[in-house]
Design a protein around this motif. Sequence first.
Motif, PDB file in Angstrom:
ATOM      1  N   VAL A   1      -9.958 -93.410  -0.363  1.00  0.00           N
ATOM      2  CA  VAL A   1     -10.645 -93.191   0.919  1.00  0.00           C
ATOM      3  C   VAL A   1     -12.159 -93.256   0.710  1.00  0.00           C
ATOM      4  CG1 VAL A   1     -11.006 -91.604   2.842  1.00  0.00           C
ATOM      5  CG2 VAL A   1      -8.719 -91.889   1.888  1.00  0.00           C
ATOM      6  N   ARG A   2     -12.662 -92.648  -0.380  1.00  0.00           N
ATOM      7  CA  ARG A   2     -14.117 -92.681  -0.646  1.00  0.00           C
ATOM      8  C   ARG A   2     -14.604 -94.120  -0.781  1.00  0.00           C
ATOM      9  NH1 ARG A   2     -13.344 -88.535  -4.331  1.00  0.00           N
ATOM     10  NH2 ARG A   2     -13.580 -86.615  -3.158  1.00  0.00           N
ATOM     11  N   ARG A   3     -13.850 -94.920  -1.535  1.00  0.00           N
ATOM     12  CA  ARG A   3     -14.234 -96.320  -1.756  1.00  0.00           C
ATOM     13  C   ARG A   3     -14.210 -97.090  -0.435  1.00  0.00           C
ATOM     14  NH1 ARG A   3     -10.333 -97.278  -5.359  1.00  0.00           N
ATOM     15  NH2 ARG A   3     -11.527 -96.245  -6.961  1.00  0.00           N
ATOM     16  N   VAL A   4     -13.175 -96.839   0.364  1.00  0.00           N
ATOM     17  CA  VAL A   4     -13.007 -97.588   1.615  1.00  0.00           C
ATOM     18  C   VAL A   4     -14.092 -97.227   2.633  1.00  0.00           C
ATOM     19  CG1 VAL A   4     -11.462 -97.740   3.623  1.00  0.00           C
ATOM     20  CG2 VAL A   4     -10.544 -98.096   1.329  1.00  0.00           C
ATOM     21  N   ILE A   5     -14.408 -95.941   2.756  1.00  0.00           N
ATOM     22  CA  ILE A   5     -15.362 -95.561   3.818  1.00  0.00           C
ATOM     23  C   ILE A   5     -16.796 -95.951   3.483  1.00  0.00           C
ATOM     24  CG2 ILE A   5     -13.914 -93.785   4.867  1.00  0.00           C
ATOM     25  CD1 ILE A   5     -15.536 -91.660   3.454  1.00  0.00           C
TER      26      ILE A   5
ATOM     27  N   SER B   1      -1.794 -87.289   5.514  1.00  0.00           N
ATOM     28  CA  SER B   1      -2.746 -86.214   5.732  1.00  0.00           C
ATOM     29  C   SER B   1      -3.916 -86.329   4.753  1.00  0.00           C
ATOM     30  CB  SER B   1      -2.032 -84.882   5.537  1.00  0.00           C
ATOM     31  OG  SER B   1      -2.987 -83.876   5.376  1.00  0.00           O
ATOM     32  N   LEU B   2      -5.123 -86.069   5.264  1.00  0.00           N
ATOM     33  CA  LEU B   2      -6.299 -86.054   4.382  1.00  0.00           C
ATOM     34  C   LEU B   2      -6.790 -84.623   4.171  1.00  0.00           C
ATOM     35  CD1 LEU B   2      -8.412 -89.091   5.720  1.00  0.00           C
ATOM     36  CD2 LEU B   2      -6.654 -89.059   3.965  1.00  0.00           C
ATOM     37  N   THR B   3      -6.016 -83.658   4.656  1.00  0.00           N
ATOM     38  CA  THR B   3      -6.489 -82.272   4.538  1.00  0.00           C
ATOM     39  C   THR B   3      -6.521 -81.829   3.076  1.00  0.00           C
ATOM     40  OG1 THR B   3      -4.260 -81.641   5.133  1.00  0.00           O
ATOM     41  CG2 THR B   3      -5.929 -81.298   6.823  1.00  0.00           C
ATOM     42  N   GLY B   4      -7.557 -81.050   2.763  1.00  0.00           N
ATOM     43  CA  GLY B   4      -7.700 -80.508   1.409  1.00  0.00           C
ATOM     44  C   GLY B   4      -8.248 -81.510   0.409  1.00  0.00           C
ATOM     45  N   LEU B   5      -8.718 -82.660   0.869  1.00  0.00           N
ATOM     46  CA  LEU B   5      -9.181 -83.678  -0.088  1.00  0.00           C
ATOM     47  C   LEU B   5     -10.700 -83.709  -0.283  1.00  0.00           C
ATOM     48  CD1 LEU B   5      -6.858 -86.767   0.527  1.00  0.00           C
ATOM     49  CD2 LEU B   5      -6.734 -85.043  -1.249  1.00  0.00           C
ATOM     50  N   ASP B   6     -11.432 -82.855   0.404  1.00  0.00           N
ATOM     51  CA  ASP B   6     -12.880 -82.770   0.244  1.00  0.00           C
ATOM     52  C   ASP B   6     -13.549 -84.140   0.410  1.00  0.00           C
ATOM     53  OD1 ASP B   6     -15.330 -81.651  -0.231  1.00  0.00           O
ATOM     54  OD2 ASP B   6     -15.199 -81.854  -2.430  1.00  0.00           O
TER      55      ASP B   6
ATOM     56  N   PRO C   1     -16.050 -86.752   2.908  1.00  0.00           N
ATOM     57  CA  PRO C   1     -17.114 -86.658   3.910  1.00  0.00           C
ATOM     58  C   PRO C   1     -16.677 -87.238   5.254  1.00  0.00           C
ATOM     59  CG  PRO C   1     -17.533 -88.502   2.433  1.00  0.00           C
ATOM     60  CD  PRO C   1     -16.266 -87.858   1.954  1.00  0.00           C
ATOM     61  N   LEU C   2     -15.627 -86.660   5.811  1.00  0.00           N
ATOM     62  CA  LEU C   2     -15.049 -87.176   7.052  1.00  0.00           C
ATOM     63  C   LEU C   2     -14.747 -86.030   7.988  1.00  0.00           C
ATOM     64  CD1 LEU C   2     -12.301 -89.652   5.738  1.00  0.00           C
ATOM     65  CD2 LEU C   2     -14.404 -90.281   6.919  1.00  0.00           C
ATOM     66  N   ARG C   3     -14.835 -86.292   9.277  1.00  0.00           N
ATOM     67  CA  ARG C   3     -14.348 -85.285  10.229  1.00  0.00           C
ATOM     68  C   ARG C   3     -13.365 -85.973  11.176  1.00  0.00           C
ATOM     69  NH1 ARG C   3     -17.447 -85.968  14.981  1.00  0.00           N
ATOM     70  NH2 ARG C   3     -19.132 -87.407  14.489  1.00  0.00           N
ATOM     71  N   ALA C   4     -12.313 -85.218  11.493  1.00  0.00           N
ATOM     72  CA  ALA C   4     -11.284 -85.771  12.380  1.00  0.00           C
ATOM     73  C   ALA C   4     -11.824 -85.752  13.805  1.00  0.00           C
ATOM     74  CB  ALA C   4     -10.019 -84.942  12.271  1.00  0.00           C
TER      75      ALA C   4
END
Length: 270
Positions: free
Chosen positions: A231-235, A251-256, A258-261
Amino acid sequence: MASQLQPATFAGITALFHRVSGIRLVESKQALVYGRLQKLALDCGQGADVEAFAQKFIRGEVPERLLADLVDRLTTNETYFFREPQHFDDLAVRAAAAKSAGEFNVWSAASSSGEEAYSIAMLLGDRLGLSHPWQIHGTDLSTAMVEAAKVGLYPMERARNVPADYLKRFCLKGQGPYAGQVLMMKELRAKARFQTANLMQPLPTSLPRFDVIFLRNVLIYFDGPAKADIVRRVIERLKPDGVLYTGHAESLTGLDLPLRAVASAIYQHG
Ligand SMILES: C[S@@+](CC[C@H](N)C(=O)[O-])C[C@H]1O[C@@H](n2cnc3c(N)ncnc32)[C@H](O)[C@@H]1O
């Protein structure tokens, strides 16, 4: 005859597959791995000794293209047109807002055989028109899937979720030897570029910045740290106000990160 690999061979194949794709195959995939290896051995005239065939992969005694073929066969490529329609509703709103702006770029980051990318293309063709400067990039680990996506030809029953109006405007009904199939129109295909890319590795520098990234039904195969890396690489490829769509089961919860739903399975930098 045994219909599964020796435990050490299964472990060797899953370690090799993990090294190449980043995906961990669990114990319950024994039969699947055996079946896919068996079919590959038959297809390339390697006989019926699946155990010996598997060991050649582990010892690195097979050509690169055969390893790529195995990776293709062990990957789950299931996809369909207009899957998880909430994302297409959201995209329609964003596309409308972009109408007066400049180019609009969308990335289908695990595009499989192209249905997701062409669903996006039909929607943008409808909302922005084919002459507007928008583009879809589709990438996938599987070379076979990328080649199929470039062709853009599908069995008619796979197009059942395509709205009738889109089918008429953006698809061609196969005739003669292509009867029962549907071809994405040339003008639509010209708006979609496909190439291979492994999300576990540095991404192709040819990818532009995106307004929207579809990263759907692929994160499910990765453990937490690998998922966060991807996800870090993609964003990094998102425009500052761009959005990321993930599969609703992912789910991306708990992955720390830099994203907000901003809505279910829709994320923005922040
Ligand atoms: C289940 S399909 C999802 C297709 C589409 N995004 C959808 O939601 O319908 C998963 C795709 O992810 C691709 N994939 C798996 N591991 C990958 C990796 N490490 N890098 C890029 N693509 C990968 C597979 O080849 C497969 O085509």
